[in-house]
Design a protein around this motif. Structure first.
Motif, PDB file in Angstrom:
ATOM      1  N   PHE A  79       0.812  -1.213   0.000  1.00  0.00           N
ATOM      2  CA  PHE A  79       0.000   0.000   0.000  1.00  0.00           C
ATOM      3  C   PHE A  79       0.848   1.268   0.000  1.00  0.00           C
ATOM      4  N   THR A  80       1.943   1.268   0.729  1.00  0.00           N
ATOM      5  CA  THR A  80       2.835   2.426   0.705  1.00  0.00           C
ATOM      6  C   THR A  80       3.472   2.581  -0.670  1.00  0.00           C
ATOM      7  N   GLY A  81       3.891   1.471  -1.256  1.00  0.00           N
ATOM      8  CA  GLY A  81       4.444   1.514  -2.603  1.00  0.00           C
ATOM      9  C   GLY A  81       3.421   1.984  -3.624  1.00  0.00           C
ATOM     10  N   ALA A  82       2.179   1.561  -3.455  1.00  0.00           N
ATOM     11  CA  ALA A  82       1.122   1.986  -4.377  1.00  0.00           C
ATOM     12  C   ALA A  82       0.879   3.491  -4.292  1.00  0.00           C
ATOM     13  N   VAL A  83       0.969   4.056  -3.087  1.00  0.00           N
ATOM     14  CA  VAL A  83       0.798   5.510  -2.943  1.00  0.00           C
ATOM     15  C   VAL A  83       1.929   6.246  -3.674  1.00  0.00           C
ATOM     16  N   PHE A  84       3.149   5.788  -3.497  1.00  0.00           N
ATOM     17  CA  PHE A  84       4.271   6.400  -4.214  1.00  0.00           C
ATOM     18  C   PHE A  84       4.077   6.274  -5.722  1.00  0.00           C
ATOM     19  N   PHE A  85       3.603   5.120  -6.171  1.00  0.00           N
ATOM     20  CA  PHE A  85       3.409   4.906  -7.593  1.00  0.00           C
ATOM     21  C   PHE A  85       2.279   5.780  -8.144  1.00  0.00           C
ATOM     22  N   LEU A  86       1.226   5.982  -7.374  1.00  0.00           N
ATOM     23  CA  LEU A  86       0.138   6.867  -7.817  1.00  0.00           C
ATOM     24  C   LEU A  86       0.610   8.312  -7.925  1.00  0.00           C
ATOM     25  N   ILE A  87       1.441   8.744  -7.003  1.00  0.00           N
ATOM     26  CA  ILE A  87       2.024  10.085  -7.096  1.00  0.00           C
ATOM     27  C   ILE A  87       2.877  10.182  -8.354  1.00  0.00           C
ATOM     28  N   ALA A  88       3.616   9.129  -8.661  1.00  0.00           N
ATOM     29  CA  ALA A  88       4.431   9.112  -9.881  1.00  0.00           C
ATOM     30  C   ALA A  88       3.559   9.221 -11.120  1.00  0.00           C
ATOM     31  N   LEU A  89       2.400   8.562 -11.118  1.00  0.00           N
ATOM     32  CA  LEU A  89       1.490   8.659 -12.267  1.00  0.00           C
ATOM     33  C   LEU A  89       0.993  10.079 -12.475  1.00  0.00           C
ATOM     34  N   VAL A  90       0.782  10.811 -11.392  1.00  0.00           N
ATOM     35  CA  VAL A  90       0.378  12.218 -11.509  1.00  0.00           C
ATOM     36  C   VAL A  90       1.490  13.021 -12.187  1.00  0.00           C
ATOM     37  N   PHE A  91       2.733  12.790 -11.769  1.00  0.00           N
ATOM     38  CA  PHE A  91       3.847  13.512 -12.386  1.00  0.00           C
ATOM     39  C   PHE A  91       4.080  13.091 -13.838  1.00  0.00           C
ATOM     40  N   ILE A  92       3.798  11.841 -14.156  1.00  0.00           N
ATOM     41  CA  ILE A  92       3.897  11.408 -15.554  1.00  0.00           C
ATOM     42  C   ILE A  92       2.857  12.119 -16.397  1.00  0.00           C
ATOM     43  N   ALA A  93       1.635  12.237 -15.872  1.00  0.00           N
ATOM     44  CA  ALA A  93       0.584  12.961 -16.600  1.00  0.00           C
ATOM     45  C   ALA A  93       0.959  14.427 -16.772  1.00  0.00           C
ATOM     46  N   LEU A  94       1.519  15.029 -15.730  1.00  0.00           N
ATOM     47  CA  LEU A  94       1.958  16.430 -15.845  1.00  0.00           C
ATOM     48  C   LEU A  94       3.093  16.562 -16.854  1.00  0.00           C
ATOM     49  N   PHE A  95       4.003  15.604 -16.877  1.00  0.00           N
ATOM     50  CA  PHE A  95       5.096  15.631 -17.846  1.00  0.00           C
ATOM     51  C   PHE A  95       4.552  15.614 -19.267  1.00  0.00           C
ATOM     52  N   TYR A  96       3.618  14.707 -19.541  1.00  0.00           N
ATOM     53  CA  TYR A  96       3.089  14.609 -20.901  1.00  0.00           C
ATOM     54  C   TYR A  96       2.222  15.803 -21.267  1.00  0.00           C
ATOM     55  N   SER A  97       1.600  16.439 -20.269  1.00  0.00           N
ATOM     56  CA  SER A  97       0.814  17.644 -20.587  1.00  0.00           C
ATOM     57  C   SER A  97       1.729  18.801 -20.966  1.00  0.00           C
ATOM     58  N   VAL A  98       2.907  18.881 -20.353  1.00  0.00           N
ATOM     59  CA  VAL A  98       3.860  19.958 -20.664  1.00  0.00           C
ATOM     60  C   VAL A  98       4.690  19.603 -21.886  1.00  0.00           C
ATOM     61  N   PHE A  99       5.146  18.354 -21.955  1.00  0.00           N
ATOM     62  CA  PHE A  99       6.021  17.928 -23.036  1.00  0.00           C
ATOM     63  C   PHE A  99       5.291  17.835 -24.371  1.00  0.00           C
ATOM     64  N   GLY A 100       4.081  17.320 -24.351  1.00  0.00           N
ATOM     65  CA  GLY A 100       3.325  17.125 -25.592  1.00  0.00           C
ATOM     66  C   GLY A 100       2.667  18.400 -26.077  1.00  0.00           C
ATOM     67  N   GLY A 101       2.393  19.330 -25.197  1.00  0.00           N
ATOM     68  CA  GLY A 101       1.629  20.495 -25.615  1.00  0.00           C
ATOM     69  C   GLY A 101       2.337  21.723 -25.375  1.00  0.00           C
TER      70      GLY A 101
END
Length: 139
Positions: A117-139
């Motif tokens: 569960f702790t690892g999943a929380v870290f991974f979900l935070i990473a998914l948010v940053f991945i989405a932010l990366f693609y929103s900035v990088f792609g657009g």
């Protein structure tokens, strides 16, 4: 507060602190302070949260697989080899089936869901940053 909750908070807290230390290490090693663009910062943050998330979840998988008996053969082989190397050791080595039964009687490791569960929380935070990366990088 009951002892059960204190133990649970300690497990989650220590695991989150270890994950935070891993995150900080990745941030410092990848040069987050020197990152020039937002896309680069988001990429480094995604990496920094993905690594502890995946490591913690895979530690949980390793414990789960071990509880299912995946390493009993390896453990038996090492204990057998160790006993045979000791001079004057037992002349009647324990059979593998007896070894497995003895190990199963000891019980399995329980209460390690905090790793997942702790690892999943870290991974979900990473998914948010991945989405932010693609929103900035792609657009």
């Amino acid at each position: 507060m009951s002892r059960k909750w204190i133990v649970r908070l300690l497990k989650y807290g220590i695991t989150a602190a270890v994950g935070g230390l891993m995150t900080w290490s990745v941030l410092s090693l990848h040069g987050y302070a020197e990152a020039a663009t937002d896309a680069e910062r988001y990429r480094i943050l995604a990496d920094a949260f993905t690594i502890p998330g995946v490591v913690l979840m895979l530690c949980w998988v390793l414990v789960w697989v071990s509880n299912e008996g995946a390493f009993e053969g390896i453990s038996y082989a090492f204990s057998y080899a160790f006993r045979m190397l000791i001079p004057g050791g037992s002349k009647n080595p324990e059979r593998y089936s007896d070894y497995v039964l003895r190990r199963r009687e000891k019980g399995r490791l329980k209460g390690v869901g905090f790793l997942f569960f702790t690892g999943a929380v870290f991974f979900l935070i990473a998914l948010v940053f991945i989405a932010l990366f693609y929103s900035v990088f792609g657009g």
